[in-house]
Design a protein around this motif. Structure first.
Motif, mmCIF file in Angstrom:
data_model
loop_
_atom_site.group_PDB
_atom_site.id
_atom_site.type_symbol
_atom_site.label_atom_id
_atom_site.label_comp_id
_atom_site.label_asym_id
_atom_site.label_seq_id
_atom_site.Cartn_x
_atom_site.Cartn_y
_atom_site.Cartn_z
ATOM 1 N N MET A 143 38.331 39.736 35.253
ATOM 2 C CA MET A 143 39.516 40.418 34.734
ATOM 3 C C MET A 143 40.348 39.346 34.036
ATOM 4 O O MET A 143 40.794 38.403 34.682
ATOM 5 N N GLN A 144 40.537 39.497 32.732
ATOM 6 C CA GLN A 144 41.273 38.505 31.955
ATOM 7 C C GLN A 144 42.597 39.099 31.484
ATOM 8 O O GLN A 144 42.618 40.172 30.885
ATOM 9 N N PHE A 145 43.681 38.374 31.760
ATOM 10 C CA PHE A 145 45.030 38.837 31.457
ATOM 11 C C PHE A 145 45.631 38.001 30.331
ATOM 12 O O PHE A 145 45.214 36.880 30.080
ATOM 13 N N GLU A 146 46.663 38.544 29.709
ATOM 14 C CA GLU A 146 47.321 37.839 28.609
ATOM 15 C C GLU A 146 48.182 36.687 29.102
ATOM 16 O O GLU A 146 48.344 35.694 28.395
ATOM 17 N N THR A 147 48.745 36.814 30.312
ATOM 18 C CA THR A 147 49.627 35.764 30.821
ATOM 19 C C THR A 147 49.255 35.400 32.256
ATOM 20 O O THR A 147 48.697 36.214 32.999
ATOM 21 N N VAL A 148 49.620 34.192 32.634
ATOM 22 C CA VAL A 148 49.419 33.736 34.007
ATOM 23 C C VAL A 148 50.258 34.597 34.952
ATOM 24 O O VAL A 148 49.806 34.986 36.035
ATOM 25 N N ALA A 149 51.480 34.920 34.556
ATOM 26 C CA ALA A 149 52.371 35.717 35.408
ATOM 27 C C ALA A 149 51.760 37.084 35.712
ATOM 28 O O ALA A 149 51.799 37.547 36.857
ATOM 29 N N GLU A 150 51.202 37.743 34.711
ATOM 30 C CA GLU A 150 50.578 39.050 34.929
ATOM 31 C C GLU A 150 49.366 38.923 35.840
ATOM 32 O O GLU A 150 49.166 39.737 36.743
ATOM 33 N N CYS A 151 48.574 37.892 35.632
ATOM 34 C CA CYS A 151 47.410 37.660 36.499
ATOM 35 C C CYS A 151 47.851 37.451 37.942
ATOM 36 O O CYS A 151 47.275 38.041 38.867
ATOM 37 N N GLU A 152 48.858 36.650 38.157
ATOM 38 C CA GLU A 152 49.351 36.377 39.512
ATOM 39 C C GLU A 152 49.895 37.641 40.173
ATOM 40 O O GLU A 152 49.691 37.864 41.362
ATOM 41 N N ARG A 153 50.579 38.466 39.396
ATOM 42 C CA ARG A 153 51.137 39.710 39.933
ATOM 43 C C ARG A 153 50.022 40.651 40.400
ATOM 44 O O ARG A 153 50.102 41.246 41.465
ATOM 45 N N VAL A 154 48.952 40.755 39.625
ATOM 46 C CA VAL A 154 47.841 41.661 39.940
ATOM 47 C C VAL A 154 46.928 41.068 41.011
ATOM 48 O O VAL A 154 46.377 41.794 41.837
ATOM 49 N N LYS A 155 46.789 39.754 41.018
ATOM 50 C CA LYS A 155 45.889 39.077 41.961
ATOM 51 C C LYS A 155 46.217 39.404 43.408
ATOM 52 O O LYS A 155 45.332 39.473 44.264
ATOM 53 N N VAL A 156 47.484 39.645 43.694
ATOM 54 C CA VAL A 156 47.938 39.926 45.056
ATOM 55 C C VAL A 156 47.136 41.084 45.676
ATOM 56 O O VAL A 156 46.813 41.051 46.846
ATOM 57 N N PHE A 157 46.811 42.094 44.887
ATOM 58 C CA PHE A 157 46.042 43.224 45.416
ATOM 59 C C PHE A 157 44.641 43.322 44.833
ATOM 60 O O PHE A 157 43.729 43.848 45.477
ATOM 61 N N ALA A 158 44.411 42.791 43.635
ATOM 62 C CA ALA A 158 43.131 43.001 42.949
ATOM 63 C C ALA A 158 41.968 42.274 43.603
ATOM 64 O O ALA A 158 40.846 42.788 43.601
ATOM 65 N N VAL A 159 42.193 41.120 44.174
ATOM 66 C CA VAL A 159 41.086 40.368 44.775
ATOM 67 C C VAL A 159 40.434 41.203 45.876
ATOM 68 O O VAL A 159 39.220 41.409 45.890
ATOM 69 N N GLU A 160 41.228 41.737 46.792
ATOM 70 C CA GLU A 160 40.690 42.575 47.870
ATOM 71 C C GLU A 160 40.149 43.895 47.333
ATOM 72 O O GLU A 160 39.106 44.370 47.772
ATOM 73 N N CYS A 161 40.841 44.494 46.377
ATOM 74 C CA CYS A 161 40.375 45.760 45.794
ATOM 75 C C CYS A 161 39.031 45.582 45.097
ATOM 76 O O CYS A 161 38.158 46.461 45.192
ATOM 77 N N ASN A 162 38.835 44.459 44.414
ATOM 78 C CA ASN A 162 37.546 44.207 43.759
ATOM 79 C C ASN A 162 36.433 44.090 44.789
ATOM 80 O O ASN A 162 35.316 44.586 44.574
ATOM 81 N N GLU A 163 36.697 43.454 45.906
ATOM 82 C CA GLU A 163 35.684 43.350 46.975
ATOM 83 C C GLU A 163 35.348 44.736 47.524
ATOM 84 O O GLU A 163 34.184 45.051 47.775
ATOM 85 N N GLN A 164 36.363 45.567 47.727
ATOM 86 C CA GLN A 164 36.120 46.930 48.185
ATOM 87 C C GLN A 164 35.308 47.723 47.159
ATOM 88 O O GLN A 164 34.418 48.502 47.516
ATOM 89 N N ASN A 165 35.606 47.512 45.893
ATOM 90 C CA ASN A 165 34.860 48.150 44.811
ATOM 91 C C ASN A 165 33.379 47.759 44.894
ATOM 92 O O ASN A 165 32.494 48.617 44.804
ATOM 93 N N PHE A 166 33.109 46.475 45.080
ATOM 94 C CA PHE A 166 31.724 46.004 45.204
ATOM 95 C C PHE A 166 31.065 46.535 46.476
ATOM 96 O O PHE A 166 29.873 46.828 46.482
ATOM 97 N N ASP A 167 31.839 46.664 47.569
ATOM 98 C CA ASP A 167 31.303 47.264 48.797
ATOM 99 C C ASP A 167 30.844 48.688 48.523
ATOM 100 O O ASP A 167 29.778 49.117 48.984
ATOM 101 N N ARG A 168 31.646 49.437 47.794
ATOM 102 C CA ARG A 168 31.305 50.827 47.471
ATOM 103 C C ARG A 168 30.086 50.891 46.552
ATOM 104 O O ARG A 168 29.232 51.772 46.709
ATOM 105 N N LEU A 169 29.998 49.965 45.595
ATOM 106 C CA LEU A 169 28.818 49.902 44.730
ATOM 107 C C LEU A 169 27.575 49.606 45.557
ATOM 108 O O LEU A 169 26.537 50.266 45.397
#
Length: 158
Positions: A118-144
């Motif tokens: 997941m590539q973001f335009e800014t570091v700030a946006e990446c950091e804001r999303v990273k808080v929940f996206a890292v775990e959500c991506n793992e759950q997504n892969f678990d479901r796959l």
């Protein structure tokens, strides 16, 4: 590209990688077939209603993610690159922009390393999303993984 540009790109990226015990054609199919994709896309407890799924370069992907709490999350993405069974690139346009790059690499007989960026335009946006996206991506892969395993059992029973 200079080291500074590389470092800056890494600071704006969330990367999730997993090896699945299936061929890359099978793993790619779970992404390219809307019937399968709708079953596993998103974190645990979410379901999807696909409205448009144009799996081609510049094709639209519009859907609603239904949260376990009843909330609805409209999503709009546009596919940019489709190179079966190697790569899918799409831009997520809803709420905040980011690019997704999914690479499917054969790493052995019937094994695929899936790298999801997941590539973001800014570091700030990446950091804001990273808080929940890292775990959500793992759950997504678990479901796959669960879908691929269930499909494998279903196809071997026939």
């Amino acid at each position: 590209m200079s080291m500074t540009e590389t470092d800056a790109a890494a600071d704006r990226e969330i990367v999730t990688t997993r090896v699945f015990p299936f061929s890359r054609e099978v793993v790619f199919s779970a992404w390219s077939d809307p019937g399968q994709l709708a079953l596993w896309w998103g974190p645990q407890g979410f379901t999807n209603t696909f409205q448009v799924f144009e799996f081609r370069s510049d094709g639209d992907w519009r859907f609603i993610m239904h949260g376990p709490d009843g909330a609805e999350y409209p999503n709009h993405s546009v596919f940019r690159v489709i190179r079966a069974p190697e790569r899918i690139v799409f831009d997520h346009l809803s709420t905040h922009w980011f690019r997704v790059i999914a690479d499917f690499e054969a790493v052995g007989p019937d094994q695929t390393r899936l790298t999801f960026r997941m590539q973001f335009e800014t570091v700030a946006e990446c950091e804001r999303v990273k808080v929940f996206a890292v775990e959500c991506n793992e759950q997504n892969f678990d479901r796959l993984a669960a879908l691929l395993a269930a499909n494998s059992i279903g196809s071997s029973a026939q």
